[in-house]
Design a protein around this motif. Structure first.
Motif, mmCIF file in Angstrom:
data_model
loop_
_atom_site.group_PDB
_atom_site.id
_atom_site.type_symbol
_atom_site.label_atom_id
_atom_site.label_comp_id
_atom_site.label_asym_id
_atom_site.label_seq_id
_atom_site.Cartn_x
_atom_site.Cartn_y
_atom_site.Cartn_z
ATOM 1 N N ASN A 180 -3.584 17.820 7.557
ATOM 2 C CA ASN A 180 -3.049 16.954 6.514
ATOM 3 C C ASN A 180 -2.230 15.860 7.188
ATOM 4 O OD1 ASN A 180 -4.202 18.373 4.456
ATOM 5 N ND2 ASN A 180 -2.412 19.674 4.112
ATOM 6 N N ILE A 181 -2.667 14.630 7.006
ATOM 7 C CA ILE A 181 -2.000 13.488 7.627
ATOM 8 C C ILE A 181 -1.270 12.719 6.541
ATOM 9 C CG2 ILE A 181 -2.327 11.365 8.927
ATOM 10 C CD1 ILE A 181 -4.945 12.635 10.003
ATOM 11 N N GLN A 182 -0.001 12.467 6.782
ATOM 12 C CA GLN A 182 0.816 11.717 5.831
ATOM 13 C C GLN A 182 0.896 10.271 6.314
ATOM 14 O OE1 GLN A 182 2.004 13.204 3.105
ATOM 15 N NE2 GLN A 182 2.809 11.279 2.329
ATOM 16 N N CYS A 183 0.333 9.336 5.547
ATOM 17 C CA CYS A 183 0.384 7.912 5.883
ATOM 18 C C CYS A 183 1.549 7.278 5.127
ATOM 19 C CB CYS A 183 -0.910 7.218 5.486
ATOM 20 S SG CYS A 183 -2.343 7.831 6.370
ATOM 21 N N GLU A 184 2.407 6.629 5.850
ATOM 22 C CA GLU A 184 3.566 5.997 5.233
ATOM 23 C C GLU A 184 3.137 4.754 4.455
ATOM 24 O OE1 GLU A 184 6.717 5.252 7.954
ATOM 25 O OE2 GLU A 184 6.541 7.227 8.887
ATOM 26 N N SER A 185 3.971 4.351 3.512
ATOM 27 C CA SER A 185 3.686 3.125 2.772
ATOM 28 C C SER A 185 3.804 1.934 3.727
ATOM 29 C CB SER A 185 4.666 2.977 1.610
ATOM 30 O OG SER A 185 5.982 2.939 2.097
ATOM 31 N N LYS A 186 3.068 0.874 3.394
ATOM 32 C CA LYS A 186 3.091 -0.306 4.259
ATOM 33 C C LYS A 186 2.755 -1.547 3.459
ATOM 34 C CE LYS A 186 -1.605 0.722 5.754
ATOM 35 N NZ LYS A 186 -2.430 1.113 6.856
ATOM 36 N N ILE A 187 3.017 -2.666 4.056
ATOM 37 C CA ILE A 187 2.674 -3.959 3.476
ATOM 38 C C ILE A 187 1.494 -4.497 4.276
ATOM 39 C CG2 ILE A 187 3.464 -6.317 3.098
ATOM 40 C CD1 ILE A 187 6.285 -5.180 2.798
ATOM 41 N N TRP A 188 0.451 -4.945 3.578
ATOM 42 C CA TRP A 188 -0.760 -5.421 4.232
ATOM 43 C C TRP A 188 -0.962 -6.889 3.875
ATOM 44 C CZ3 TRP A 188 -3.282 -3.383 8.062
ATOM 45 C CH2 TRP A 188 -4.528 -3.865 8.405
ATOM 46 N N THR A 189 -1.130 -7.731 4.870
ATOM 47 C CA THR A 189 -1.294 -9.166 4.667
ATOM 48 C C THR A 189 -2.647 -9.617 5.177
ATOM 49 O OG1 THR A 189 1.073 -9.466 5.021
ATOM 50 C CG2 THR A 189 -0.290 -11.424 5.169
ATOM 51 N N ILE A 239 0.871 -1.174 0.000
ATOM 52 C CA ILE A 239 0.000 0.000 0.000
ATOM 53 C C ILE A 239 0.911 1.228 0.000
ATOM 54 C CG2 ILE A 239 -1.765 1.281 1.255
ATOM 55 C CD1 ILE A 239 -2.715 -1.429 2.355
ATOM 56 N N PRO A 240 0.843 2.035 -1.066
ATOM 57 C CA PRO A 240 1.766 3.171 -1.181
ATOM 58 C C PRO A 240 1.464 4.288 -0.181
ATOM 59 C CG PRO A 240 0.208 3.183 -2.985
ATOM 60 C CD PRO A 240 -0.061 1.935 -2.199
ATOM 61 N N GLU A 241 2.422 5.158 -0.043
ATOM 62 C CA GLU A 241 2.282 6.333 0.815
ATOM 63 C C GLU A 241 1.132 7.200 0.291
ATOM 64 O OE1 GLU A 241 5.124 9.989 0.883
ATOM 65 O OE2 GLU A 241 5.987 8.413 2.145
ATOM 66 N N LYS A 242 0.359 7.769 1.220
ATOM 67 C CA LYS A 242 -0.729 8.653 0.792
ATOM 68 C C LYS A 242 -0.949 9.748 1.818
ATOM 69 C CE LYS A 242 -4.389 5.755 2.710
ATOM 70 N NZ LYS A 242 -5.582 4.997 2.434
ATOM 71 N N GLU A 243 -1.634 10.767 1.377
ATOM 72 C CA GLU A 243 -1.928 11.904 2.240
ATOM 73 C C GLU A 243 -3.447 11.985 2.419
ATOM 74 O OE1 GLU A 243 -1.067 16.646 2.204
ATOM 75 O OE2 GLU A 243 0.432 15.308 1.317
ATOM 76 N N ILE A 244 -3.876 12.108 3.668
ATOM 77 C CA ILE A 244 -5.297 12.228 3.978
ATOM 78 C C ILE A 244 -5.575 13.683 4.328
ATOM 79 C CG2 ILE A 244 -7.153 11.494 5.512
ATOM 80 C CD1 ILE A 244 -5.612 8.883 5.935
#
Length: 98
Positions: free
Chosen positions: A72-81, A62-67
């Motif tokens: 403004n919240i910056q969500c870091e990229s992550k791996i989702w299982t 899941i790539p980095e995104k901004e909410i």
């Protein structure tokens, strides 16, 4: 009922006449291998690890995104299982394929 990994290890050791420490080492190595495969997921390649017949782990990046809310919240990229169980496995479990 909760079946722990330790109980499974002891049962395998007993039924296969293998040392408990050996079975424990195999489980630990399998866990490390699975973790390595899942953590190697990339933005272009999803990873599927088939642990048992009918049971697998699907992993996606899941790539980095901004909410944009009041902040403004910056969500870091992550791996989702997430785990997946096949329809066949569920049917077998419920006695459809005796």
């Amino acid at each position: 009922m909760t079946i722990t990994q330790e109980k499974i290890i002891k049962e395998i050791a007993e039924k296969e006449d293998i040392n408990v420490a050996t079975v424990r080492k195999v489980f630990k190595r399998a866990e490390k291998c699975i973790f390595a495969y899942l953590s190697s997921t990339t933005p272009t390649d999803n990873t599927v690890v088939k642990i048992l017949d009918g049971l697998s782990l699907e992993c996606k990046y899941i790539p980095e995104k901004e909410i944009h809310t009041y902040d403004n919240i910056q969500c870091e990229s992550k791996i989702w299982t997430k785990p997946k169980i096949t329809r066949y496995y569920n049917r077998k479990l419920n006695g459809y394929f005796d």
